[in-house]
Scaffold this motif. Structure first.
Motif, mmCIF file in Angstrom:
data_model
loop_
_atom_site.group_PDB
_atom_site.id
_atom_site.type_symbol
_atom_site.label_atom_id
_atom_site.label_comp_id
_atom_site.label_asym_id
_atom_site.label_seq_id
_atom_site.Cartn_x
_atom_site.Cartn_y
_atom_site.Cartn_z
ATOM 1 N N VAL A 235 -29.818 6.513 20.635
ATOM 2 C CA VAL A 235 -30.047 5.078 20.691
ATOM 3 C C VAL A 235 -31.461 4.896 21.237
ATOM 4 C CG1 VAL A 235 -29.305 2.847 21.631
ATOM 5 C CG2 VAL A 235 -27.587 4.614 21.112
ATOM 6 N N ASP A 236 -32.332 4.257 20.432
ATOM 7 C CA ASP A 236 -33.705 4.070 20.888
ATOM 8 C C ASP A 236 -34.218 2.674 20.562
ATOM 9 O OD1 ASP A 236 -34.342 4.235 18.175
ATOM 10 O OD2 ASP A 236 -35.631 5.975 18.372
ATOM 11 N N CYS A 237 -35.383 2.376 21.116
ATOM 12 C CA CYS A 237 -35.980 1.041 20.997
ATOM 13 C C CYS A 237 -36.945 0.990 19.816
ATOM 14 C CB CYS A 237 -36.733 0.693 22.274
ATOM 15 S SG CYS A 237 -35.720 0.673 23.760
ATOM 16 N N LEU A 238 -36.764 0.007 18.966
ATOM 17 C CA LEU A 238 -37.702 -0.242 17.868
ATOM 18 C C LEU A 238 -38.767 -1.256 18.280
ATOM 19 C CD1 LEU A 238 -35.173 -0.397 14.904
ATOM 20 C CD2 LEU A 238 -36.639 1.524 15.571
ATOM 21 N N GLU A 239 -38.539 -1.919 19.388
ATOM 22 C CA GLU A 239 -39.481 -2.859 19.984
ATOM 23 C C GLU A 239 -39.400 -2.689 21.494
ATOM 24 O OE1 GLU A 239 -38.554 -6.511 16.798
ATOM 25 O OE2 GLU A 239 -38.014 -6.745 18.898
ATOM 26 N N ASP A 240 -40.413 -3.168 22.214
ATOM 27 C CA ASP A 240 -40.279 -3.241 23.668
ATOM 28 C C ASP A 240 -39.012 -4.037 23.959
ATOM 29 O OD1 ASP A 240 -42.710 -1.950 23.778
ATOM 30 O OD2 ASP A 240 -43.836 -3.676 24.506
ATOM 31 N N SER A 241 -38.207 -3.575 24.909
ATOM 32 C CA SER A 241 -36.873 -4.157 25.091
ATOM 33 C C SER A 241 -36.505 -4.279 26.555
ATOM 34 C CB SER A 241 -35.828 -3.300 24.370
ATOM 35 O OG SER A 241 -36.112 -3.192 22.994
ATOM 36 N N LYS A 242 -35.625 -5.261 26.824
ATOM 37 C CA LYS A 242 -35.095 -5.482 28.168
ATOM 38 C C LYS A 242 -33.574 -5.503 28.086
ATOM 39 C CE LYS A 242 -38.969 -8.469 29.384
ATOM 40 N NZ LYS A 242 -39.351 -9.864 29.684
#
Length: 190
Positions: free
Chosen positions: A98-105
Motif C-alpha cells: 500500500v503506497d501513496c500516489l500523492e502526498d497524503s495525510k
C-alpha cells in the motif's frame, strides 16, 4: 489535528451517532501520519500495525506476482479506509503493498485500539461492522465486473462511480486496475 478529527467525526456520524464523551474517547486513540508521494504505508512481509483513514491524498493497494506484474486491488482517496485488511485482522505479515500516489495525510488506528474502541463504544463496533459490509459489497461488485463485464463496461462504470479518481490516477495504473493494457485504455478513453 482538530479539523482532521472533526472530518473523521463527520465521516463516522454519517453512519452512527456518538456523544461528545464517546467521541473524546474514540478520537484519543487515533494517530496522525503524513507521507510523501511514493512512500509506503505497508510493504509485503512487514507487520501491519494500523488501518488508515485517508484525510487527504491518493493511495493504491496492490500485489506484484512472480513475473513482476502489478495487480491493483483498489485505490483509496479522501474518506476511505485502507490497509491490508487480511494481515491487519489476523495480525500476520502484510500480503500486499500500500503506497501513496500523492502526498497524503492519515488518521491511523492500531488493531488494539480498534478493539478497545469497539468494546467500549458499541456505536463504533456498529460503525466498523457496517463499513466492513460496504467493503464486502464493493469487493463483490469489483470481482463480478472483472469476471462478467467488457473492458469498456468496467471503464464506464468506474467513470460513472468515481470520475474524480480517473482524473487523478496515471493511465498505466488505471489500466492495471481495470485489467487492460494501456493501449486498450487509450481506445476506451478516445
Amino acid at each position: 489535528m482538530n479539523s482532521e478529527l472533526r472530518s473523521l467525526r463527520n465521516h463516522i456520524e454519517e453512519i452512527v451517532k456518538l456523544t461528545d464523551e464517546e467521541w473524546k474517547f474514540v478520537s484519543s486513540h487515533f494517530e496522525y501520519k503524513k507521507l510523501k508521494k511514493h512512500q509506503f504505508l505497508i510493504q509485503v512481509g512487514q507487520p501491519v500495525d494500523y488501518e488508515f483513514w485517508i484525510i487527504e491524498g491518493l493511495i493504491r493497494a496492490y500485489n506484484i506476482d512472480e513475473k513482476g506484474k502489478e495487480h491493483i486491488l483498489r485505490f483509496g482517496m479522501e474518506n476511505y479506509w485502507i490497509s491490508d485488511h487480511y494481515a491487519f485482522q489476523f495480525q500476520i505479515p502484510a500480503t500486499i503493498f500500500v503506497d501513496c500516489l500523492e502526498d497524503s495525510k492519515f488518521l491511523c488506528l492500531s488493531f488494539e485500539n480498534r478493539e478497545l474502541i469497539c468494546n467500549e463504544v458499541h456505536a463504533m463496533a456498529n460503525f466498523f461492522r457496517i463499513k466492513a459490509n460496504y467493503g464486502y459489497v464493493s469487493l463483490q461488485r469489483r470481482i463480478l465486473s472483472l469476471l462478467t463485464q467488457t473492458a469498456e463496461e468496467r471503464y464506464d462504470g468506474l467513470l460513472e462511480k468515481l470520475p474524480k479518481l480517473i482524473q487523478r490516477v496515471p493511465k498505466k495504473l488505471l489500466a492495471s486496475y481495470l485489467g487492460v493494457s494501456r493501449e486498450t485504455l487509450s481506445r476506451l478513453k478516445g
